[in-house]
Design a protein around this motif. Sequence first.
Motif, PDB file in Angstrom:
ATOM      1  N   ASN A  80       0.554  -1.184   0.018  1.00 16.19           N
ATOM      2  CA  ASN A  80       0.193  -0.126  -0.313  1.00 16.19           C
ATOM      3  C   ASN A  80       0.660   1.178  -0.073  1.00 16.19           C
ATOM      4  O   ASN A  80       0.621   2.301  -1.036  1.00 16.19           O
ATOM      5  CB  ASN A  80      -0.966   0.367   1.605  1.00 16.19           C
ATOM      6  CG  ASN A  80      -1.819  -1.360   1.316  1.00 16.19           C
ATOM      7  OD1 ASN A  80      -1.912  -1.724  -0.234  1.00 16.19           O
ATOM      8  ND2 ASN A  80      -2.475  -1.713   1.980  1.00 16.19           N
ATOM      9  N   GLY A  81       1.998   0.904   0.990  1.00 10.00           N
ATOM     10  CA  GLY A  81       2.926   2.843   0.794  1.00 10.00           C
ATOM     11  C   GLY A  81       3.559   2.303  -0.629  1.00 10.00           C
ATOM     12  O   GLY A  81       3.676   3.695  -1.240  1.00 10.00           O
ATOM     13  N   GLN A  82       3.632   1.619  -1.589  1.00 14.94           N
ATOM     14  CA  GLN A  82       4.310   1.908  -2.605  1.00 14.94           C
ATOM     15  C   GLN A  82       3.209   2.047  -3.609  1.00 14.94           C
ATOM     16  O   GLN A  82       3.293   2.929  -4.903  1.00 14.94           O
ATOM     17  CB  GLN A  82       4.988   0.500  -3.711  1.00 14.94           C
ATOM     18  CG  GLN A  82       6.445   0.362  -2.364  1.00 14.94           C
ATOM     19  CD  GLN A  82       6.672  -1.886  -3.268  1.00 14.94           C
ATOM     20  OE1 GLN A  82       6.752  -1.748  -4.065  1.00 14.94           O
ATOM     21  NE2 GLN A  82       7.343  -2.248  -1.955  1.00 14.94           N
ATOM     22  N   LEU A  83       1.747   1.689  -3.898  1.00 14.80           N
ATOM     23  CA  LEU A  83       0.914   1.803  -4.371  1.00 14.80           C
ATOM     24  C   LEU A  83       0.998   3.463  -4.298  1.00 14.80           C
ATOM     25  O   LEU A  83       0.630   4.493  -5.432  1.00 14.80           O
ATOM     26  CB  LEU A  83      -0.021   0.900  -4.199  1.00 14.80           C
ATOM     27  CG  LEU A  83      -1.429   1.703  -4.551  1.00 14.80           C
ATOM     28  CD1 LEU A  83      -1.285   0.936  -6.475  1.00 14.80           C
ATOM     29  CD2 LEU A  83      -2.692   0.561  -4.689  1.00 14.80           C
ATOM     30  N   LYS A  84       0.835   3.979  -3.136  1.00 14.55           N
ATOM     31  CA  LYS A  84       0.456   5.591  -2.569  1.00 14.55           C
ATOM     32  C   LYS A  84       1.499   5.968  -3.361  1.00 14.55           C
ATOM     33  O   LYS A  84       0.796   7.384  -3.804  1.00 14.55           O
ATOM     34  CB  LYS A  84      -0.042   5.170  -0.986  1.00 14.55           C
ATOM     35  CG  LYS A  84      -0.087   6.937  -0.867  1.00 14.55           C
ATOM     36  CD  LYS A  84      -0.025   7.205   0.494  1.00 14.55           C
ATOM     37  CE  LYS A  84      -1.089   8.234   0.971  1.00 14.55           C
ATOM     38  NZ  LYS A  84      -0.089   9.609   0.369  1.00 14.55           N
ATOM     39  N   SER A  85       2.145   6.161  -3.189  1.00  8.49           N
ATOM     40  CA  SER A  85       3.990   6.698  -3.527  1.00  8.49           C
ATOM     41  C   SER A  85       3.406   6.969  -5.042  1.00  8.49           C
ATOM     42  O   SER A  85       4.135   7.776  -5.311  1.00  8.49           O
ATOM     43  CB  SER A  85       5.033   6.130  -3.213  1.00  8.49           C
ATOM     44  OG  SER A  85       6.283   6.726  -3.864  1.00  8.49           O
ATOM     45  N   LEU A  86       3.199   5.994  -5.949  1.00 16.18           N
ATOM     46  CA  LEU A  86       3.556   5.661  -6.746  1.00 16.18           C
ATOM     47  C   LEU A  86       2.350   6.902  -7.490  1.00 16.18           C
ATOM     48  O   LEU A  86       2.215   7.570  -8.707  1.00 16.18           O
ATOM     49  CB  LEU A  86       2.908   4.482  -7.906  1.00 16.18           C
ATOM     50  CG  LEU A  86       4.789   3.709  -8.060  1.00 16.18           C
ATOM     51  CD1 LEU A  86       4.537   1.693  -8.109  1.00 16.18           C
ATOM     52  CD2 LEU A  86       5.794   4.222  -8.978  1.00 16.18           C
ATOM     53  N   THR A  87       0.950   6.422  -7.008  1.00 13.38           N
ATOM     54  CA  THR A  87       0.087   7.322  -7.295  1.00 13.38           C
ATOM     55  C   THR A  87       0.445   8.857  -7.476  1.00 13.38           C
ATOM     56  O   THR A  87       0.139   9.450  -7.674  1.00 13.38           O
ATOM     57  CB  THR A  87      -1.697   7.001  -6.862  1.00 13.38           C
ATOM     58  OG1 THR A  87      -1.824   5.083  -6.963  1.00 13.38           O
ATOM     59  CG2 THR A  87      -2.361   7.240  -6.529  1.00 13.38           C
ATOM     60  N   ASP A  88       0.651   9.318  -6.368  1.00 12.04           N
ATOM     61  CA  ASP A  88       0.966  10.895  -5.352  1.00 12.04           C
ATOM     62  C   ASP A  88       2.195  10.749  -6.881  1.00 12.04           C
ATOM     63  O   ASP A  88       2.094  12.110  -7.310  1.00 12.04           O
ATOM     64  CB  ASP A  88       1.731  10.895  -4.229  1.00 12.04           C
ATOM     65  CG  ASP A  88       0.679  10.282  -3.170  1.00 12.04           C
ATOM     66  OD1 ASP A  88      -0.377  10.620  -3.503  1.00 12.04           O
ATOM     67  OD2 ASP A  88       1.122  10.353  -2.219  1.00 12.04           O
ATOM     68  N   ALA A  89       2.994  10.444  -7.102  1.00  7.85           N
ATOM     69  CA  ALA A  89       3.764  11.151  -8.367  1.00  7.85           C
ATOM     70  C   ALA A  89       3.101  10.977  -9.642  1.00  7.85           C
ATOM     71  O   ALA A  89       3.277  12.111 -10.421  1.00  7.85           O
ATOM     72  CB  ALA A  89       4.696   9.620  -8.245  1.00  7.85           C
ATOM     73  N   ILE A  90       2.122  10.536 -10.110  1.00 10.34           N
ATOM     74  CA  ILE A  90       1.292  10.360 -11.113  1.00 10.34           C
ATOM     75  C   ILE A  90       0.972  11.187 -11.045  1.00 10.34           C
ATOM     76  O   ILE A  90       1.058  12.253 -12.165  1.00 10.34           O
ATOM     77  CB  ILE A  90       0.746   9.215 -11.390  1.00 10.34           C
ATOM     78  CG1 ILE A  90       1.212   7.072 -11.932  1.00 10.34           C
ATOM     79  CG2 ILE A  90       0.415   8.767 -12.692  1.00 10.34           C
ATOM     80  CD1 ILE A  90       0.735   6.906 -11.727  1.00 10.34           C
ATOM     81  N   ALA A  91      -0.128  11.560 -10.136  1.00 14.59           N
ATOM     82  CA  ALA A  91      -0.503  13.258  -9.712  1.00 14.59           C
ATOM     83  C   ALA A  91       0.238  13.816 -10.158  1.00 14.59           C
ATOM     84  O   ALA A  91       0.076  15.327 -11.159  1.00 14.59           O
ATOM     85  CB  ALA A  91      -1.356  12.993  -8.308  1.00 14.59           C
ATOM     86  N   HIS A  92       2.018  14.362  -9.698  1.00 18.38           N
ATOM     87  CA  HIS A  92       2.716  15.488  -9.305  1.00 18.38           C
ATOM     88  C   HIS A  92       2.302  15.216 -11.348  1.00 18.38           C
ATOM     89  O   HIS A  92       2.268  16.943 -11.515  1.00 18.38           O
ATOM     90  CB  HIS A  92       3.746  15.311  -9.161  1.00 18.38           C
ATOM     91  CG  HIS A  92       4.938  16.007  -9.530  1.00 18.38           C
ATOM     92  ND1 HIS A  92       4.391  17.119  -9.078  1.00 18.38           N
ATOM     93  CD2 HIS A  92       5.734  15.465  -9.953  1.00 18.38           C
ATOM     94  CE1 HIS A  92       6.443  17.758  -9.405  1.00 18.38           C
ATOM     95  NE2 HIS A  92       6.741  16.609  -9.712  1.00 18.38           N
TER      96      HIS A  92
END
Length: 287
Positions: A30-42
Motif C-alpha cells: 500500500n505504501g508503494q501504491l500510494k507513492s506511485l499514485t502521488d507521483a503520477i498526480a504530480h
Amino acid sequence: MRRFAEAIVDTQVTHQRLYSLTQAPTDRFNGQLKSLTDAIAHWERAWRTADEAKDERAMAHADAQRAELSTARDKLLVFREGLGKFVRTYEYVAQLVDFGDPVLEGFAKFARLLGKRLEGLSSEEVDLGDLLLTHYRIQRDGGLAGVAPDGGAPLLYPITDNGLREARDREKAYLSELIAKLNQVFGKQVSDSDQVALAVHVSEKLRGDAGVMAQVQNNPKSEAMKAKLPGAAVQAIVGAMNSHQQLATRLLSDEATRQVFLDVVYELLVSEKAASLAQAGRGNRLG
C-alpha cells in the motif's frame, strides 16, 4: 507466512493475531501504491502547467514520466490480480483434490487474507471466520452428471484466463479504447483530435450540470443514461454546431451514432479523464 500457517491451526488464535501477521507486506504494498499514485498526480499537474505555458518539451517530459510511473504502478496491480487468481483457483481445485500439503494450504490462507487487505479493507471489514484450519475431510456430495452417450467419463474443463498479463500504462490503454469507440462511429475521415475535442466539450458541459452529475454519481449507468444526461448532451451538441458542424449534424441525425458517443461521454464523466483524453487527441494518434 510460516507464522501465519502455524497460527491458523491454533483454535485459540485471535482475529488481531492473523491480521498482524499480514501487516508488513500490506504496508509495503500500500505504501508503494500510494507513492506511485502521488507521483503520477504530480506529473499530471506538471503536464497541465506546461500545457498552459505552451512548453511542448516540458509536456513531453511530464507525459513520459507519468507513463513510466503508471506502468510501475500497474505491476503492483498485476501482483494483486495474480494473488486473487491463485486463491480462487486453489480453492476451486481443493474441492476436487486433496493436496495433502499443509505448506500450500497455509500459503493459500495467507494469500487470501493478504489479498483482501491489498484491496484497502480495514480489519473490521475483513471476516476471518472461515480462515481457521482445524482439520481436513473429503466428503461425497452427490454424483456426476452429464456422462457422454457412449458411456465415457465426463470431462473437467480447465480454468481459463488465469495467466498474468504484462504491466502496461493503463491510462494510455483506457484512452485508446475510448478513441477506438469514436472511430467506430465517425470513421477515419474525421481526425482523432476533432472527435476528442467534441467529446471533451460535451463532457465538460455536462460536468457543470449539478443535476446530471448527481444522477451519474448516484445511479448505475443504465439508470443515468435514461435520466437527464441524454437531453443535456443533445443541448451541448447543438451548442457546438458552429465549431463542430459535421460531427454535431451526424450525432443529431443518427441515434445509433449518438448512443455510442454518449457512452464515451459517460465514461469521461465517471472516470474524470477528460483532460488526459484531450492531451491524447492533441498529441499521439491512439485509435
